[in-house]
Design a protein around this motif. Structure first.
Motif, short mmCIF file in Angstrom:
data_model
loop_
_atom_site.label_atom_id
_atom_site.label_comp_id
_atom_site.label_asym_id
_atom_site.label_seq_id
_atom_site.Cartn_x
_atom_site.Cartn_y
_atom_site.Cartn_z
N LYS A 1 -2.74 -4.83 5.18
CA LYS A 1 -3.69 -4.03 5.94
C LYS A 1 -4.42 -4.88 6.98
O LYS A 1 -4.56 -4.49 8.13
N ASN B 1 -3.69 2.17 9.25
CA ASN B 1 -3.46 0.91 8.54
C ASN B 1 -4.20 0.83 7.22
O ASN B 1 -4.17 -0.19 6.54
N GLY B 2 -4.92 1.88 6.87
CA GLY B 2 -5.66 1.86 5.61
C GLY B 2 -6.81 0.88 5.64
O GLY B 2 -6.99 0.13 6.59
N ALA B 3 -7.61 0.89 4.59
CA ALA B 3 -8.74 -0.03 4.48
C ALA B 3 -8.69 -0.72 3.14
O ALA B 3 -8.14 -0.18 2.17
N GLN C 1 -4.27 -4.37 10.97
CA GLN C 1 -5.51 -4.04 11.67
C GLN C 1 -5.79 -5.05 12.78
O GLN C 1 -6.24 -4.69 13.86
N VAL D 1 -2.07 4.16 3.47
CA VAL D 1 -1.48 3.64 4.69
C VAL D 1 -0.42 4.62 5.14
O VAL D 1 0.24 5.24 4.30
#
Ligand code: ZN
Lengths: 472, 359
Positions: free
Chosen positions: A271, B196-198, A275, B191
């Protein structure tokens, strides 16, 4: 058009080779063994990918860091290459068996050195008609390199067992001494060397001294406020400090920041990487010990909050900045306490009487893990106590010298680039205002480094129902 | 800064009590999922068996014994055991602001939630990208076996688009039955296409929740989803549990107990199993700890009369019982493992111990 140019443009969709790629490929095509010393980000993977397309035989790539290896495999798969696999400890037993029984399926096999130390696995590889044996981070073979890895020394033996296949050594950092040692250890006939300058002229070098930790933190937060919006990496030597500062930066600036180190789970690592790539995150607080598989072209600054291990490592770490060729900043923040901390860490590597006793009695489990690996290796090769003492004394001296060179860089009164490149046996004499602070602490011109190709996109918080709806 | 309660502090407070001193080493071993008799026995005594093995799920969240003592929340006894102070118990209560889902312990002990979560995340990503017709993306990094599992699941789908639609509806329904906090924490981790999700850290920061709150909400949420998938096999997530159900007792321990129940002789079991006598009795102790009271033949090894005798000699405080303190006369008729078994029986009778799985 030459075959390699055709492949480059039609299969890999690049317009032109980067420095060093063509020279290396040409030598490989002549059947020579090659040592290629290319700066980080020079496109080393492309060299063996193109060569694999030329010779239609399996290519074995030895890589020291698990995380890096998996990232590389991931990137090749993403670009459409299906015949690629990583053979390392992250595979479970059945997966490993599956790979080993179908080795012929793969064109690119990434292997960790400890896998090749296993005789059964080595036997499987002996049956394979290996086209090219690639040793990534080849400097790890040399005892003169600080990140020397004893399992890399075994590679000489592995090469012999595999019938001396054509070999490509890749590294970004190798002094004359390391180069000579590589040749000596591996005894590769007619080894050719390709050296590209590791200098990255678009990276401005600077060092700032502070009286204490608090002053350092304040300065960093103030500087980051000025660097908004911009992508950057801040390196730490401790995971805890990386966490603490990531939180502090999130609170004090507009830069979305995350810590990135070995404590992250795989999904979290994923992730954060994604990001960062998509500019949802601007800053990553990373530990130097943790390999980073991200290749982001517009990283505008690399700041070292703690000392790097030595100058070659520093060169490599700041090389993550400015891959797009635009002006970038490499800043090292220093307090005297940092030097003490580094000295303490270095002293942990020295042989203690406890270690020697453990070596003598073969009770190595009491020894610190990294040292254990070394001691096991020497034990296996029947190195005497006396010899062991000498080896460790030499290593301690090397480390001391490398550390001294680092301190000289920090306290340099003239051009820092000259000092930095000298550590990799490269000379430099063209200092100008865009080169470095010339040993005089000056204010950082933040405007130069505070733009990224894309603006930051901070997503508003959505209701969970909306998240699910948008996913499908 | 130093007065902030970190997630490791909160976890420690959760594992401690103000009346029963607890050993730090045992808490660490319990979280790590160690299966030794000592770890399991004290886990039972502390009423913490539901926490066994959580370390792997939580990854980097580790117990830290220094922070809470500095803040006066925990004290150390003369035997280096830990106890909550008055402030400690108050802080522990303050930290329990989340509405917990009571079934999480049973769910965690009977299902491999770590792998369930990885499969869930990867499946949702794959289906999300498919639903948007995107073929070029980086798949999430998960364990190789889970990646393989989802690959097989996906290739067997007759109509991936329909399944994606179904998955969306299932998720809306399943998350809708959780608390809003748990649903939010699970959903924000997902995701997929252009998402991109967290990470949990990021979720906590964005909502100004504490790390501990988010860590718990994630566990409650994932445990509940798994439980729903287990009960309703028509759900698209249901097949993800394949191979992830954990037996209540270790298979080797179960074999030992079955053999005993067939032959009713320790000697016979020993011969069949080719094991040392101490291993056989360890297996029996582990079985007694993990099984419901009625499912273990206590009376074959320690009688109620013997147990009363022990209580008469050593008192009612089980945590203080030491085998060496028993009279020689008694010890000649009762081995250490039988003595331990008596304590297990009394513990189970005293605590309303939750038994995970079938009862
Ligand atoms: Zn200069």
């Amino acid at each position: 058009m030459a075959v390699i140019d055709q492949l480059l443009q039609q299969k890999f969709h690049y317009k032109a080779f980067r420095p060093g790629q063509r020279a290396t490929l040409t030598m490989l095509q002549r059947g020579q063994n090659v040592l290629a010393i290319l700066p980080t980000g020079a496109g080393k993977t492309l060299i063996y990918q193109i060569y694999g397309e030329l010779i239609h035989r399996p290519i074995l790539i030895i890589s020291p860091l698990l995380a890096l290896m998996n990232d590389q495999v991931e990137r090749m798969r993403y670009s459409g290459e299906r015949r690629v696999v990583a053979l390392n400890s992250t595979l479970d037993w059945s997966e490993r068996q599956d790979v080993l029984t179908h080795l012929n399926r793969y064109r690119y096999l990434f292997v960790s050195p400890e896998m090749l130390a296993n005789p059964q696995i080595l036997k499987k590889f002996q049956k394979l008609l290996i086209g090219l044996f690639v040793i990534d981070e080849a400097h790890c073979i040399s005892q003169w390199a600080i990140d020397f890895r004893p399992d890399y020394l075994n590679l000489a033996h592995v090469l012999k067992k595999l019938g001396q296949p054509q070999t490509l050594l890749l590294t970004a950092t190798a002094s004359q001494q390391v180069r000579a040692d590589l040749q000596h250890k591996l005894r590769l006939p007619s080894l050719q060397t390709v050296v590209e300058s590791i200098n990255r002229p678009n990276i401005y070098l600077a060092v700032h001294h502070f009286n204490n930790e608090a002053a350092k933190q304040n300065y960093l937060l103030q500087l980051l406020q000025k660097l908004t919006p911009s992508s950057g990496i801040i390196y730490f030597s401790s995971k805890k400090m990386a966490n603490v500062m990531a939180t502090a930066i999130n609170r004090a600036t507009n830069l979305a920041t995350a810590a990135y180190h070995a404590d992250l789970s795989n999904p979290d690592r994923y992730k954060i990487q994604q990001q960062f790539m998509n500019n949802q995150l601007q800053v990553i607080c990373a530990t130097t010990a943790f390999g980073m598989g991200i290749n982001k072209p517009d990283v505008r600054f690399v700041i070292h909050y703690h000392l790097p291990q030595d100058l070659p490592s520093y060169q490599q770490e700041i090389g993550r900045g400015g891959r797009d060729g635009l002006p970038s900043l490499a800043l090292l923040l220093y307090t005297d306490q940092d030097a003490n901390l580094a000295r303490q860490l270095n002293s942990l590597d020295q042989l203690t009487s406890v270690d020697l006793k453990a070596y003598q009695t073969k009770q190595l489990t009491q020894v610190a893990p990294q040292k254990q690996q070394l001691l096991r290796f020497y034990h296996h090769h029947r190195v005497t106590m006396e010899k062991l003492r000498i080896i460790f004394a030499q290593r301690a001296q090397q480390k001391q010298q490398a550390f001294q060179a680092l301190l000289e860089y920090i306290n340099q009164t003239g051009c820092r680039r000259k000092k930095l490149l000298a550590s990799c046996s490269e000379s430099f004499d063209q200092h100008d205002d865009d080169c470095c602070d010339n040993g005089i602490e000056t204010e950082i011109n933040a405007d130069l480094y505070s733009s990224t190709s894309q603006p930051a996109t901070n997503k508003p918080i959505m209701d969970w129902r909306e998240i699910i709806t948008k996913l499908f | 800064m130093s007065n902030e309660i970190t997630a490791s502090d909160a976890l420690l407070l959760e594992l401690l009590s103000d009346h029963q001193p607890r050993r730090p080493r045992l808490l660490v071993n319990l979280l790590a999922g160690k299966k030794t008799v000592a770890t399991r026995y004290w886990g039972l005594r502390y009423g913490l068996l539901g926490f066994a093995g959580l370390q792997r799920y939580w990854g980097s969240l580790k117990l830290d014994f220094s922070g809470t003592q500095g803040q006066g929340l925990v004290t150390t006894t003369s035997k280096n055991e830990l106890k909550l102070t008055k402030q400690g118990i108050a802080q522990q209560r303050r930290l329990q602001f989340l509405e917990p889902w009571q079934g999480w312990q049973a769910s965690f002990q009977s299902l491999d939630l770590l792998h369930f979560k990885q499969r869930l995340l990867l499946l949702i990503q794959v289906m999300s990208e498919r639903a948007h017709g995107n073929r070029q993306y980086h798949p999430l990094l998960v364990a190789g076996s889970d990646r393989q599992f989802i690959k097989t699941y996906y290739t067997r789908l007759v109509s991936p688009l329909e399944t994606a639609q179904q998955l969306k509806e299932d998720l809306q329904k399943m998350l809708g039955s959780l608390t809003t906090t748990a649903a939010t924490v699970v959903a924000e981790q997902l995701v997929g296409f252009e998402n991109n999700g967290a990470t949990l850290t990021q979720i906590a920061f964005n909502h100004q929740w504490t790390d501990w709150e988010v860590i718990q909400a994630d566990l409650f949420g994932i445990a509940q989803l798994a439980q729903q998938a287990l009960q309703d096999t028509s759900l698209t997530l249901s097949p993800l549990l394949q191979g992830l159900q954990k037996p209540i007792i270790d298979p080797s321990v179960a074999t030992t107990l079955q053999l005993y129940q067939r032959f009713h002789s320790l000697k016979a079991v020993q011969n069949k199993r080719q094991m040392r006598p101490s291993t056989i009795t360890e297996h029996l102790l582990l079985a007694a700890i993990d099984l419901p009271l009625a499912k273990f033949p206590y009376h074959d090894f320690v009688s109620d009369l013997q147990i009363r005798e022990i209580q008469k000699e050593l008192g009612q405080q089980l945590d203080h019982w030491r085998y060496e303190a028993l009279s020689d006369r008694f010890r000649s008729t009762c081995d250490f493992w039988q003595f331990r078994l008596g304590a297990i029986k009394l513990t189970k009778e005293g605590q309303k111990v939750q038994n995970y799985g079938s009862d």
